[in-house]
Enzyme design. Structure first.
Site, short mmCIF file in Angstrom:
data_model
loop_
_atom_site.label_atom_id
_atom_site.label_comp_id
_atom_site.label_asym_id
_atom_site.label_seq_id
_atom_site.Cartn_x
_atom_site.Cartn_y
_atom_site.Cartn_z
NE ARG A 63 -3.52 2.59 2.42
CZ ARG A 63 -4.37 3.14 1.54
NH1 ARG A 63 -4.68 2.48 0.43
NH2 ARG A 63 -4.89 4.32 1.76
CB CYS A 68 -4.15 11.25 6.68
SG CYS A 68 -5.71 12.06 7.15
CB CYS A 79 -10.53 11.35 5.58
SG CYS A 79 -9.30 11.19 6.90
CB CYS A 81 -6.63 8.62 6.06
SG CYS A 81 -7.03 9.68 4.65
CD GLU A 106 -1.58 15.59 6.68
OE1 GLU A 106 -2.77 15.37 6.92
OE2 GLU A 106 -0.65 15.02 7.25
CB THR A 128 -12.20 16.94 -0.34
OG1 THR A 128 -10.78 16.87 -0.20
CG2 THR A 128 -12.64 15.94 -1.39
CG ASP A 140 -4.03 13.55 -5.83
OD1 ASP A 140 -2.91 13.79 -5.31
OD2 ASP A 140 -4.60 12.46 -5.73
NE ARG A 142 -2.44 11.90 -3.10
CZ ARG A 142 -3.39 11.03 -2.76
NH1 ARG A 142 -3.24 10.28 -1.70
NH2 ARG A 142 -4.50 10.94 -3.48
#
Length: 212
Positions: A63, A68, A79, A81, A106, A128, A140, A142
Protein backbone atom coordinates in the site's frame (compact mmCIF):
# COMPACT_ATOMS: atom_id res chain seq x y z
CA UNK A 1 12.95 -8.18 5.05
CA UNK A 2 15.85 -9.08 2.82
CA UNK A 3 15.11 -8.51 -0.85
CA UNK A 4 16.98 -8.77 -4.11
CA UNK A 5 17.57 -5.04 -4.38
CA UNK A 6 16.97 -3.30 -7.69
CA UNK A 7 16.82 -6.48 -9.80
CA UNK A 8 13.47 -5.42 -11.23
CA UNK A 9 14.26 -1.75 -11.72
CA UNK A 10 13.89 -0.84 -15.43
CA UNK A 11 17.24 -0.23 -17.11
CA UNK A 12 16.39 3.40 -17.88
CA UNK A 13 15.54 4.27 -14.26
CA UNK A 14 17.69 4.98 -11.22
CA UNK A 15 16.96 4.82 -7.51
CA UNK A 16 16.68 8.34 -6.06
CA UNK A 17 15.99 7.32 -2.47
CA UNK A 18 18.20 5.76 0.17
CA UNK A 19 17.43 3.53 3.10
CA UNK A 20 18.77 5.11 6.30
CA UNK A 21 17.76 2.76 9.13
CA UNK A 22 15.69 -0.32 9.89
CA UNK A 23 14.34 -1.57 13.21
CA UNK A 24 11.76 -3.87 14.78
CA UNK A 25 8.30 -2.39 15.40
CA UNK A 26 5.90 -4.43 17.54
CA UNK A 27 2.36 -3.03 17.23
CA UNK A 28 -1.11 -3.88 18.53
CA UNK A 29 -1.78 -5.49 15.16
CA UNK A 30 1.41 -7.53 14.92
CA UNK A 31 5.17 -7.46 14.64
CA UNK A 32 6.60 -5.48 11.74
CA UNK A 33 9.93 -4.05 10.64
CA UNK A 34 10.10 -0.29 10.13
CA UNK A 35 12.49 1.34 7.67
CA UNK A 36 13.29 5.00 7.14
CA UNK A 37 14.07 6.30 3.66
CA UNK A 38 14.97 9.75 2.44
CA UNK A 39 14.79 11.30 -0.98
CA UNK A 40 18.05 12.20 -2.69
CA UNK A 41 16.31 14.90 -4.73
CA UNK A 42 14.11 16.66 -2.14
CA UNK A 43 13.59 16.99 1.61
CA UNK A 44 10.90 14.30 1.67
CA UNK A 45 11.28 11.35 4.00
CA UNK A 46 9.40 8.05 3.91
CA UNK A 47 8.57 5.36 6.44
CA UNK A 48 7.98 1.77 5.40
CA UNK A 49 6.30 -0.98 7.41
CA UNK A 50 7.45 -4.42 6.30
CA UNK A 51 6.47 -7.94 7.26
CA UNK A 52 7.98 -11.14 5.96
CA UNK A 53 10.51 -11.78 3.22
CA UNK A 54 10.33 -9.55 0.17
CA UNK A 55 10.76 -11.76 -2.91
CA UNK A 56 10.78 -10.74 -6.56
CA UNK A 57 8.83 -13.85 -7.62
CA UNK A 58 6.00 -13.49 -5.08
CA UNK A 59 3.11 -11.06 -5.77
CA UNK A 60 3.16 -9.12 -2.51
CA UNK A 61 0.56 -6.99 -0.74
CA UNK A 62 1.60 -3.33 -0.76
CA UNK A 63 0.00 0.00 0.00
CA UNK A 64 1.12 3.55 -0.72
CA UNK A 65 -0.39 5.51 2.17
CA UNK A 66 -0.22 9.29 2.09
CA UNK A 67 0.31 10.90 5.47
CA UNK A 68 -2.91 12.02 7.13
CA UNK A 69 -2.19 13.51 10.55
CA UNK A 70 -5.85 14.23 11.23
CA UNK A 71 -7.03 10.72 10.37
CA UNK A 72 -4.05 8.52 11.21
CA UNK A 73 -3.17 10.17 14.53
CA UNK A 74 -6.19 12.15 15.77
CA UNK A 75 -8.88 9.76 14.56
CA UNK A 76 -10.76 12.26 12.39
CA UNK A 77 -13.95 10.91 10.83
CA UNK A 78 -13.85 13.46 7.99
CA UNK A 79 -11.92 10.82 5.98
CA UNK A 80 -11.23 7.08 5.90
CA UNK A 81 -7.42 7.33 6.09
CA UNK A 82 -6.83 6.00 9.61
CA UNK A 83 -9.11 2.97 9.22
CA UNK A 84 -7.57 2.23 5.81
CA UNK A 85 -4.07 2.25 7.26
CA UNK A 86 -5.05 -0.11 10.07
CA UNK A 87 -6.95 -2.36 7.66
CA UNK A 88 -3.87 -2.58 5.44
CA UNK A 89 -1.73 -3.55 8.44
CA UNK A 90 -4.27 -6.22 9.42
CA UNK A 91 -4.34 -7.65 5.91
CA UNK A 92 -0.54 -7.86 5.81
CA UNK A 93 -0.49 -9.43 9.27
CA UNK A 94 -2.92 -12.15 8.11
CA UNK A 95 -0.95 -12.69 4.90
CA UNK A 96 2.37 -12.82 6.72
CA UNK A 97 4.03 -10.71 4.02
CA UNK A 98 3.67 -7.16 2.74
CA UNK A 99 4.79 -3.54 2.82
CA UNK A 100 3.24 -0.13 3.43
CA UNK A 101 5.07 2.93 2.10
CA UNK A 102 4.03 5.94 4.19
CA UNK A 103 4.73 9.11 2.22
CA UNK A 104 4.77 12.67 3.57
CA UNK A 105 2.29 14.20 1.15
CA UNK A 106 -0.42 15.43 3.50
CA UNK A 107 -3.69 16.68 2.07
CA UNK A 108 -3.06 15.20 -1.39
CA UNK A 109 0.23 17.11 -1.50
CA UNK A 110 -0.69 20.54 -0.06
CA UNK A 111 0.68 20.07 3.49
CA UNK A 112 -0.98 20.07 6.89
CA UNK A 113 -1.44 23.86 7.28
CA UNK A 114 -3.09 24.20 3.88
CA UNK A 115 -5.13 21.12 4.63
CA UNK A 116 -6.52 22.87 7.71
CA UNK A 117 -7.29 25.90 5.52
CA UNK A 118 -9.10 23.52 3.16
CA UNK A 119 -11.03 22.09 6.12
CA UNK A 120 -12.17 25.63 6.97
CA UNK A 121 -13.56 26.00 3.44
CA UNK A 122 -15.27 22.64 3.80
CA UNK A 123 -16.91 23.92 6.98
CA UNK A 124 -18.41 26.65 4.76
CA UNK A 125 -19.81 24.12 2.29
CA UNK A 126 -17.01 23.33 -0.20
CA UNK A 127 -16.18 19.70 -0.89
CA UNK A 128 -12.62 18.38 -0.70
CA UNK A 129 -11.93 19.04 -4.41
CA UNK A 130 -13.46 22.54 -4.41
CA UNK A 131 -11.49 23.49 -1.28
CA UNK A 132 -8.14 22.68 -2.90
CA UNK A 133 -9.10 24.58 -6.03
CA UNK A 134 -10.25 27.66 -4.06
CA UNK A 135 -6.85 27.74 -2.37
CA UNK A 136 -5.14 27.68 -5.77
CA UNK A 137 -3.79 24.13 -5.52
CA UNK A 138 -4.06 21.13 -7.80
CA UNK A 139 -6.83 18.73 -6.83
CA UNK A 140 -4.18 16.06 -6.27
CA UNK A 141 -0.49 17.03 -6.35
CA UNK A 142 0.96 13.75 -5.10
CA UNK A 143 3.71 11.87 -6.89
CA UNK A 144 4.47 8.18 -6.45
CA UNK A 145 7.70 7.57 -8.37
CA UNK A 146 9.89 7.41 -5.28
CA UNK A 147 7.36 5.18 -3.53
CA UNK A 148 7.79 2.73 -6.39
CA UNK A 149 11.57 3.03 -6.07
CA UNK A 150 11.31 2.04 -2.42
CA UNK A 151 9.40 -1.10 -3.42
CA UNK A 152 12.12 -1.88 -5.95
CA UNK A 153 14.76 -1.32 -3.27
CA UNK A 154 12.97 -3.83 -1.04
CA UNK A 155 13.35 -6.35 -3.85
CA UNK A 156 9.77 -6.43 -5.09
CA UNK A 157 8.76 -6.89 -8.72
CA UNK A 158 5.16 -8.11 -8.53
CA UNK A 159 2.67 -6.34 -6.30
CA UNK A 160 -0.91 -6.65 -5.16
CA UNK A 161 -1.86 -3.05 -4.47
CA UNK A 162 -4.26 -2.23 -1.66
CA UNK A 163 -5.90 0.89 -3.04
CA UNK A 164 -9.10 2.41 -4.40
CA UNK A 165 -7.17 5.07 -6.32
CA UNK A 166 -6.57 4.28 -10.01
CA UNK A 167 -3.87 6.97 -10.19
CA UNK A 168 -1.72 5.02 -7.73
CA UNK A 169 -2.14 1.85 -9.77
CA UNK A 170 -1.13 3.60 -12.99
CA UNK A 171 1.84 5.29 -11.31
CA UNK A 172 3.26 2.00 -10.05
CA UNK A 173 2.77 0.36 -13.43
CA UNK A 174 4.42 3.29 -15.21
CA UNK A 175 7.35 3.01 -12.79
CA UNK A 176 7.88 -0.57 -13.96
CA UNK A 177 6.26 -2.66 -11.24
CA UNK A 178 4.00 -5.51 -12.29
CA UNK A 179 0.62 -4.90 -10.68
CA UNK A 180 -0.82 -8.39 -10.44
CA UNK A 181 -3.98 -7.36 -8.58
CA UNK A 182 -5.80 -4.36 -7.16
CA UNK A 183 -7.03 -5.24 -3.69
CA UNK A 184 -9.99 -3.04 -2.67
CA UNK A 185 -9.63 -1.46 0.75
CA UNK A 186 -13.03 -0.07 1.69
CA UNK A 187 -13.92 0.60 5.30
CA UNK A 188 -17.17 1.57 7.01
CA UNK A 189 -17.41 5.34 7.04
CA UNK A 190 -19.32 7.65 9.36
CA UNK A 191 -21.33 10.51 7.84
CA UNK A 192 -18.61 13.19 7.38
CA UNK A 193 -16.36 10.64 5.65
CA UNK A 194 -19.24 9.32 3.54
CA UNK A 195 -19.60 12.73 1.87
CA UNK A 196 -15.83 12.91 1.37
CA UNK A 197 -15.77 9.45 -0.21
CA UNK A 198 -18.69 10.26 -2.50
CA UNK A 199 -16.73 13.28 -3.77
CA UNK A 200 -13.64 11.12 -4.36
CA UNK A 201 -15.72 8.61 -6.30
CA UNK A 202 -17.57 11.16 -8.43
CA UNK A 203 -14.81 13.73 -9.01
CA UNK A 204 -11.55 11.77 -8.64
CA UNK A 205 -12.62 8.42 -10.05
CA UNK A 206 -11.86 6.37 -6.95
CA UNK A 207 -13.07 2.78 -7.21
CA UNK A 208 -15.61 2.66 -4.41
CA UNK A 209 -18.52 0.22 -4.46
CA UNK A 210 -20.15 1.04 -1.13
CA UNK A 211 -20.73 4.71 -1.87
CA UNK A 212 -23.85 5.82 -3.79
Amino acid sequence: MTGENNNCLPANKKISVERVATADLPTQIGKFRIAGYRSLTSSEEFVVLIKGEMRRDVPTLVRIHSQCLTGDVFGSIKCDCGPQLHRAMEMIEREGRGAIVYQQQEGRGIGIINKIRAYALQDEGADTVEANEKLGFAVDAREYQQCAEILFDLGLCKVRVMSNNPDKIRALEEAGLEVVERVPIEVEAEEPAAHYLKTKKEKLGHLLTEID
